[in-house]
Design a protein around this motif. Structure first.
Motif, PDB file in Angstrom:
ATOM      1  N   PHE A  84       0.839  -1.188   0.000  1.00 47.59           N
ATOM      2  CA  PHE A  84       0.000   0.000   0.000  1.00 47.59           C
ATOM      3  C   PHE A  84       0.883   1.250   0.000  1.00 47.59           C
ATOM      4  CE2 PHE A  84      -3.796  -2.378   1.101  1.00 47.59           C
ATOM      5  CZ  PHE A  84      -3.316  -3.447   1.842  1.00 47.59           C
ATOM      6  N   TRP A  85       0.355   2.292  -0.594  1.00 50.90           N
ATOM      7  CA  TRP A  85       1.015   3.597  -0.542  1.00 50.90           C
ATOM      8  C   TRP A  85       0.079   4.589   0.140  1.00 50.90           C
ATOM      9  CZ3 TRP A  85       5.986   4.489  -1.521  1.00 50.90           C
ATOM     10  CH2 TRP A  85       6.693   3.555  -2.284  1.00 50.90           C
ATOM     11  N   TYR A  86       0.661   5.313   1.135  1.00 54.98           N
ATOM     12  CA  TYR A  86      -0.091   6.303   1.900  1.00 54.98           C
ATOM     13  C   TYR A  86       0.593   7.656   1.801  1.00 54.98           C
ATOM     14  CZ  TYR A  86      -2.520   2.496   4.380  1.00 54.98           C
ATOM     15  OH  TYR A  86      -3.277   1.406   4.709  1.00 54.98           O
ATOM     16  N   ARG A  87      -0.212   8.683   2.072  1.00 49.43           N
ATOM     17  CA  ARG A  87       0.325  10.024   2.217  1.00 49.43           C
ATOM     18  C   ARG A  87      -0.078  10.526   3.600  1.00 49.43           C
ATOM     19  NH1 ARG A  87      -1.329  14.317  -2.299  1.00 49.43           N
ATOM     20  NH2 ARG A  87      -3.309  14.376  -1.169  1.00 49.43           N
ATOM     21  N   GLN A  88       0.851  11.212   4.258  1.00 52.76           N
ATOM     22  CA  GLN A  88       0.583  11.731   5.588  1.00 52.76           C
ATOM     23  C   GLN A  88       1.151  13.127   5.719  1.00 52.76           C
ATOM     24  OE1 GLN A  88       2.465   9.773   9.006  1.00 52.76           O
ATOM     25  NE2 GLN A  88       0.599  10.129  10.231  1.00 52.76           N
ATOM     26  N   ILE A 100      -3.374   6.079  -0.799  1.00 53.69           N
ATOM     27  CA  ILE A 100      -3.312   6.511  -2.198  1.00 53.69           C
ATOM     28  C   ILE A 100      -3.776   5.370  -3.094  1.00 53.69           C
ATOM     29  CG2 ILE A 100      -1.778   7.205  -4.084  1.00 53.69           C
ATOM     30  CD1 ILE A 100       0.060   8.461  -1.934  1.00 53.69           C
ATOM     31  N   ALA A 101      -3.167   4.194  -2.896  1.00 55.21           N
ATOM     32  CA  ALA A 101      -3.476   3.064  -3.770  1.00 55.21           C
ATOM     33  C   ALA A 101      -2.985   1.770  -3.158  1.00 55.21           C
ATOM     34  CB  ALA A 101      -2.842   3.256  -5.144  1.00 55.21           C
ATOM     35  N   CYS A 152       5.075   3.555   2.417  1.00 54.89           N
ATOM     36  CA  CYS A 152       4.580   2.292   1.897  1.00 54.89           C
ATOM     37  C   CYS A 152       4.341   1.355   3.073  1.00 54.89           C
ATOM     38  CB  CYS A 152       5.536   1.663   0.889  1.00 54.89           C
ATOM     39  SG  CYS A 152       7.086   1.066   1.583  1.00 54.89           S
ATOM     40  N   SER A 153       3.435   0.439   2.898  1.00 58.87           N
ATOM     41  CA  SER A 153       3.200  -0.579   3.917  1.00 58.87           C
ATOM     42  C   SER A 153       2.941  -1.908   3.224  1.00 58.87           C
ATOM     43  CB  SER A 153       2.020  -0.211   4.823  1.00 58.87           C
ATOM     44  OG  SER A 153       0.797  -0.381   4.137  1.00 58.87           O
ATOM     45  N   VAL A 154       3.086  -2.982   3.991  1.00 57.52           N
ATOM     46  CA  VAL A 154       2.895  -4.322   3.422  1.00 57.52           C
ATOM     47  C   VAL A 154       1.997  -5.139   4.329  1.00 57.52           C
ATOM     48  CG1 VAL A 154       5.194  -4.218   2.378  1.00 57.52           C
ATOM     49  CG2 VAL A 154       4.900  -5.379   4.570  1.00 57.52           C
ATOM     50  N   ALA A 155       1.334  -6.116   3.733  1.00 63.45           N
ATOM     51  CA  ALA A 155       0.511  -7.062   4.486  1.00 63.45           C
ATOM     52  C   ALA A 155       0.577  -8.402   3.763  1.00 63.45           C
ATOM     53  CB  ALA A 155      -0.932  -6.577   4.589  1.00 63.45           C
ATOM     54  N   TYR A 210       2.685  -3.421   8.035  1.00 65.37           N
ATOM     55  CA  TYR A 210       3.983  -2.966   8.513  1.00 65.37           C
ATOM     56  C   TYR A 210       4.448  -1.875   7.566  1.00 65.37           C
ATOM     57  CZ  TYR A 210       3.642  -6.932  11.554  1.00 65.37           C
ATOM     58  OH  TYR A 210       3.202  -7.803  12.508  1.00 65.37           O
ATOM     59  N   PHE A 211       4.900  -0.768   8.187  1.00 60.94           N
ATOM     60  CA  PHE A 211       5.184   0.432   7.409  1.00 60.94           C
ATOM     61  C   PHE A 211       6.677   0.630   7.197  1.00 60.94           C
ATOM     62  CE2 PHE A 211       1.176   2.699   6.987  1.00 60.94           C
ATOM     63  CZ  PHE A 211       0.365   1.991   7.864  1.00 60.94           C
ATOM     64  N   GLY A 212       6.991   1.203   6.044  1.00 64.79           N
ATOM     65  CA  GLY A 212       8.339   1.680   5.810  1.00 64.79           C
ATOM     66  C   GLY A 212       8.566   2.976   6.562  1.00 64.79           C
TER      67      GLY A 212
END
Lengths: 114, 112
Positions: free
Chosen positions: A33-37, A46-47, A93-96, A104-106
């Protein structure tokens, strides 16, 4: 858990240019996953980037502005295109491993657009 | 739709307890809880799945009432290391595309 790295950790870019952010995981993961903060704010998705399929974008985010690649199960990139000062933010970015599972986040990429 | 967290902020003395609430207007598949310290990435605390379970993690536990679409995070005998922003994340499961929507966060400050 997983060890996740992002490059670059921070960057200062000029308006109108593009930046590609890399996310590398030390093990194979199903979902990325991609996030914005914004500083002091919540995380905005984001996506979702799944290997072997097109990324799924959230409302307000489009592929032309934020193209994403997911060439394998350990790597993804997010490009912020034609940047404006409004794009200044932290990108994570995060992964699952499973749908709906813990993420879990970068460490994030701090982007400043001037 | 973004879940609603309350309170927005809380200040505790070491050893005091706190409760952070998270509610949604949508039927939920799961609730996640994360803690983020300043300048760092969010760190996973626990996940509660549909079924109304309660989980514990040392002195931090959580409950999930799926009928009320609410979850609460319980911090007991708080320590200085508990300071940070706590986010709940809600998932609607397959119908929601297995994506997590995060609340606005609760800022927790523990002082000595």
């Amino acid at each position: 858990s997983a060890v996740i790295s992002q490059k670059p950790s921070r960057d200062i870019c000029q308006r109108g240019t593009s930046l590609t952010i890399q996310c590398q995981v030390d093990s194979q993961v199903t979902m990325m996953f991609w996030y914005r903060q914004q500083p002091g704010q919540s995380l905005t998705l984001i996506a979702t980037a799944n290997q072997g399929s097109e990324a799924t974008y959230e409302s307000g985010f489009v592929i032309d502005k934020f193209p994403i690649s997911r060439p394998n199960l350990t790597f993804s990139t997010l490009t912020v295109s034609n940047m404006s000062p409004e794009d200044s933010s932290i990108y994570l970015c995060s992964v699952a491993w499973t749908g709906g599972g813990e993420q879990y986040f970068g460490p994030g990429t701090r982007l400043t657009v001037t | 739709q973004q879940p609603v967290q309350s309170p927005q902020a809380v200040i505790l003395r070491e050893g005091e307890d706190a409760v952070i609430n998270c509610s949604s207007s949508k039927a939920l598949y799961s609730v996640h809880w994360y803690r983020q310290k300043h300048g760092e990435a969010p760190v996973f605390l626990m996940i509660l799945l549909k079924g109304g379970e309660q989980k514990g993690h040392e002195k931090i536990s959580a409950s999930f009432n799926e009928k009320k679409q609410q979850s609460s995070l319980y911090l007991t005998a708080s320590q200085l290391s508990y300071s940070g922003t706590y986010f709940c994340g809600t998932e609607m499961g397959n119908t929601g595309g297995f994506k997590t929507i995060f609340g606005a966060g609760t800022r927790l400050f523990v002082k000595a």
